[in-house]
Scaffold this active site. Structure first.
Site, PDB file in Angstrom:
ATOM      1  N   ASN A 154       0.869  -1.175   0.000  1.00  0.00           N
ATOM      2  CA  ASN A 154       0.000   0.000   0.000  1.00  0.00           C
ATOM      3  C   ASN A 154       0.908   1.227   0.000  1.00  0.00           C
ATOM      4  O   ASN A 154       1.455   1.595   1.033  1.00  0.00           O
ATOM      5  CB  ASN A 154      -0.894  -0.036   1.249  1.00  0.00           C
ATOM      6  CG  ASN A 154      -1.810   1.171   1.328  1.00  0.00           C
ATOM      7  OD1 ASN A 154      -1.884   1.971   0.398  1.00  0.00           O
ATOM      8  ND2 ASN A 154      -2.504   1.298   2.446  1.00  0.00           N
ATOM      9  N   TRP A 155       1.069   1.821  -1.178  1.00  0.00           N
ATOM     10  CA  TRP A 155       1.982   2.975  -1.288  1.00  0.00           C
ATOM     11  C   TRP A 155       1.360   4.252  -0.717  1.00  0.00           C
ATOM     12  O   TRP A 155       2.031   5.240  -0.564  1.00  0.00           O
ATOM     13  CB  TRP A 155       2.383   3.192  -2.760  1.00  0.00           C
ATOM     14  CG  TRP A 155       3.296   2.130  -3.307  1.00  0.00           C
ATOM     15  CD1 TRP A 155       3.761   1.019  -2.661  1.00  0.00           C
ATOM     16  CD2 TRP A 155       3.864   2.076  -4.629  1.00  0.00           C
ATOM     17  NE1 TRP A 155       4.576   0.277  -3.496  1.00  0.00           N
ATOM     18  CE2 TRP A 155       4.656   0.915  -4.714  1.00  0.00           C
ATOM     19  CE3 TRP A 155       3.772   2.890  -5.757  1.00  0.00           C
ATOM     20  CZ2 TRP A 155       5.362   0.547  -5.861  1.00  0.00           C
ATOM     21  CZ3 TRP A 155       4.465   2.537  -6.910  1.00  0.00           C
ATOM     22  CH2 TRP A 155       5.260   1.373  -6.960  1.00  0.00           C
ATOM     23  N   LYS A 156       0.049   4.197  -0.436  1.00  0.00           N
ATOM     24  CA  LYS A 156      -0.661   5.382   0.078  1.00  0.00           C
ATOM     25  C   LYS A 156      -0.390   6.596  -0.809  1.00  0.00           C
ATOM     26  O   LYS A 156      -0.217   6.446  -2.016  1.00  0.00           O
ATOM     27  CB  LYS A 156      -0.301   5.630   1.550  1.00  0.00           C
ATOM     28  CG  LYS A 156      -0.437   4.360   2.401  1.00  0.00           C
ATOM     29  CD  LYS A 156      -0.365   4.626   3.876  1.00  0.00           C
ATOM     30  CE  LYS A 156      -0.457   3.310   4.624  1.00  0.00           C
ATOM     31  NZ  LYS A 156      -0.487   3.471   6.072  1.00  0.00           N
TER      32      LYS A 156
ATOM     33  N   HIS B 234      -9.897   0.806   4.071  1.00  0.00           N
ATOM     34  CA  HIS B 234      -8.669   1.019   4.845  1.00  0.00           C
ATOM     35  C   HIS B 234      -8.987   1.930   6.028  1.00  0.00           C
ATOM     36  O   HIS B 234      -9.815   2.833   5.917  1.00  0.00           O
ATOM     37  CB  HIS B 234      -7.585   1.644   3.951  1.00  0.00           C
ATOM     38  CG  HIS B 234      -6.252   1.654   4.627  1.00  0.00           C
ATOM     39  ND1 HIS B 234      -5.891   2.617   5.533  1.00  0.00           N
ATOM     40  CD2 HIS B 234      -5.210   0.795   4.554  1.00  0.00           C
ATOM     41  CE1 HIS B 234      -4.669   2.349   5.991  1.00  0.00           C
ATOM     42  NE2 HIS B 234      -4.235   1.246   5.413  1.00  0.00           N
TER      43      HIS B 234
ATOM     44  N   GLU C 291      -7.545   4.371   7.258  1.00  0.00           N
ATOM     45  CA  GLU C 291      -7.370   5.814   7.000  1.00  0.00           C
ATOM     46  C   GLU C 291      -8.589   6.373   6.270  1.00  0.00           C
ATOM     47  O   GLU C 291      -8.991   7.521   6.499  1.00  0.00           O
ATOM     48  CB  GLU C 291      -6.073   6.040   6.210  1.00  0.00           C
ATOM     49  CG  GLU C 291      -4.857   5.815   7.102  1.00  0.00           C
ATOM     50  CD  GLU C 291      -3.590   5.371   6.372  1.00  0.00           C
ATOM     51  OE1 GLU C 291      -3.511   5.519   5.138  1.00  0.00           O
ATOM     52  OE2 GLU C 291      -2.682   4.860   7.056  1.00  0.00           O
TER      53      GLU C 291
ATOM     54  N   GLU D  89      -6.122  -5.349   9.920  1.00  0.00           N
ATOM     55  CA  GLU D  89      -5.138  -4.323  10.275  1.00  0.00           C
ATOM     56  C   GLU D  89      -5.530  -3.651  11.585  1.00  0.00           C
ATOM     57  O   GLU D  89      -6.352  -2.722  11.593  1.00  0.00           O
ATOM     58  CB  GLU D  89      -5.062  -3.264   9.173  1.00  0.00           C
ATOM     59  CG  GLU D  89      -4.684  -3.827   7.823  1.00  0.00           C
ATOM     60  CD  GLU D  89      -4.053  -2.758   6.936  1.00  0.00           C
ATOM     61  OE1 GLU D  89      -2.929  -2.986   6.484  1.00  0.00           O
ATOM     62  OE2 GLU D  89      -4.666  -1.702   6.730  1.00  0.00           O
TER      63      GLU D  89
ATOM     64  N   GLY E  37       1.595   1.920  10.989  1.00  0.00           N
ATOM     65  CA  GLY E  37       2.514   3.055  10.933  1.00  0.00           C
ATOM     66  C   GLY E  37       3.091   3.433  12.286  1.00  0.00           C
ATOM     67  O   GLY E  37       3.685   4.486  12.448  1.00  0.00           O
TER      68      GLY E  37
ATOM     69  N   SER F 146       2.690  -2.490  10.454  1.00  0.00           N
ATOM     70  CA  SER F 146       4.130  -2.495  10.710  1.00  0.00           C
ATOM     71  C   SER F 146       4.828  -3.815  10.341  1.00  0.00           C
ATOM     72  O   SER F 146       5.777  -4.225  11.009  1.00  0.00           O
ATOM     73  CB  SER F 146       4.427  -2.103  12.162  1.00  0.00           C
ATOM     74  OG  SER F 146       3.923  -0.807  12.424  1.00  0.00           O
TER      75      SER F 146
ATOM     76  N   GLY G 114       2.438  -1.119   4.404  1.00  0.00           N
ATOM     77  CA  GLY G 114       2.556   0.297   4.076  1.00  0.00           C
ATOM     78  C   GLY G 114       4.016   0.717   3.977  1.00  0.00           C
ATOM     79  O   GLY G 114       4.677   0.502   2.962  1.00  0.00           O
ATOM     80  N   GLY G 115       4.527   1.301   5.046  1.00  0.00           N
ATOM     81  CA  GLY G 115       5.872   1.903   5.050  1.00  0.00           C
ATOM     82  C   GLY G 115       6.955   1.043   4.411  1.00  0.00           C
ATOM     83  O   GLY G 115       7.726   1.521   3.569  1.00  0.00           O
TER      84      GLY G 115
HETATM   85  C1  PEP Z   1      -1.333  -0.028   6.051  1.00  0.00           C
HETATM   86  O1  PEP Z   1      -1.655   1.130   6.226  1.00  0.00           O
HETATM   87  O2  PEP Z   1      -1.983  -0.753   5.271  1.00  0.00           O
HETATM   88  C2  PEP Z   1      -0.181  -0.525   6.795  1.00  0.00           C
HETATM   89  C3  PEP Z   1      -0.170  -1.766   7.160  1.00  0.00           C
HETATM   90  O3  PEP Z   1       0.803   0.385   7.087  1.00  0.00           O
HETATM   91  P1  PEP Z   1       2.226   0.076   7.799  1.00  0.00           P
HETATM   92  O4  PEP Z   1       2.778  -1.164   7.192  1.00  0.00           O
HETATM   93  O5  PEP Z   1       3.057   1.293   7.492  1.00  0.00           O
HETATM   94  O6  PEP Z   1       1.934  -0.096   9.262  1.00  0.00           O
END
Ligand code: PEP
Length: 256
Positions: free
Chosen positions: A10-12, A98, A100, A170, A176, A216, A237-238
């Site tokens: 997920n590049w957001k 998601h 967010e 999640e 994050g 994470s 994500g990150g």
């Molecule tokens: C996400 O937002 O889908 C996610 C899992 O982010 P991160 O890996 O940065 O916690």
């Protein structure tokens, strides 16, 4: 055959087009060798769907995904992107719900049900996200919280339609934050989600649904988390923005 093991990035709202293309090039150079029951999804910002889709066109089992779609079919909804438009661009997957989107754009379970309906109408597979905030985890009521998310957004569907889903669990407190759920916490919730789906649609359908863990995930913890019985990969994500990290995460998927 075993259900699909999936690494979903997920590049957001990150990266310039140039950086996004460079990242795709690096992932390809890092060798995304996947077996028949493994997949990589890259959920990229809307404007990058086609450029990145072109980049990965020769990679087998690698797909781009949208990060969202509209809850309405078409019309005067400035700034929205419809499931029909995604279908027209041959996009096969879309993230729906998601945390967010739920938090910052007030998408509730009912709106998400509308999005799910439109995605399915156009033959796009939803990556449906669920997960509890910290207060719910601390109160110990995470199982019923996640169950309600699934019921209110998915359980109006025909049972067979659930085969088209990827579920991403999640926990919001782990997104994050650098705080990962332990692999046992992930397994417990994934088994719960699978049993909730089984009680609605039957065990065979529940066993066919890939349930991804998100929060994470990084190169250093992916293998342990993905190793759990009901964890079929991750939504990342990150760490998906760093090619070496993400290639390692891909290589941490279970193989049959
Ligand atoms: C996400 O937002 O889908 C996610 C899992 O982010 P991160 O890996 O940065 O916690």
């Amino acid at each position: 055959m075993m259900r699909k093991q999936i690494a979903a990035a997920n590049w957001k709202m990150n990266l310039s087009l140039e950086q996004a293309e460079a990242l795709a090039d690096q992932l390809i150079a890092g060798n995304m060798t996947l077996s028949a029951d493994q997949q990589v999804l890259l959920a990229v910002p809307f404007p990058y769907l086609l450029p990145i889709k072109n980049k990965i066109s020769l990679q087998s089992n690698v797909f781009v995904a949208a990060q969202n779609c509209a809850a309405t079919k078409n019309g005067a909804y400035t700034g929205e992107v419809s499931a029909e438009m995604l279908k027209g661009m041959d996009i096969a997957y879309v993230i729906i719900g998601h945390s967010e989107r739920r938090e910052y754009y007030h998408e509730d379970n009912k709106i998400l049900a509308d999005k799910v309906n439109l995605a399915l109408e156009y033959g796009i597979k939803p990556v449906f996200c669920c997960g509890e905030p910290l207060s719910i985890r601390e109160a110990g009521t995470q199982n019923s919280y996640v169950e309600l998310q699934l019921k209110e957004s998915l359980f109006h569907l025909e049972k067979e339609q659930l085969r088209n889903f990827i579920i991403a669990y999640e926990p919001i407190w782990a997104i994050g934050t650098g705080k990962t759920a332990s692999s046992d916490q992930a397994q417990d919730m994934h088994a719960h989600i699978r049993s909730v789906i089984a009680s609605y649609a039957g065990q065979e359908i529940a066993d066919s649904v890939s349930i991804l863990y998100g929060g994470s995930v990084k190169a250093a913890n992916a293998a342990e988390i993905f190793g759990k019985k009901d964890v079929d990969g991750g939504l990342v994500g990150g760490a998906s923005l760093i090619a070496t990290e993400y290639n390692t995460i891909i290589n941490s998927l279970k193989r049959s």
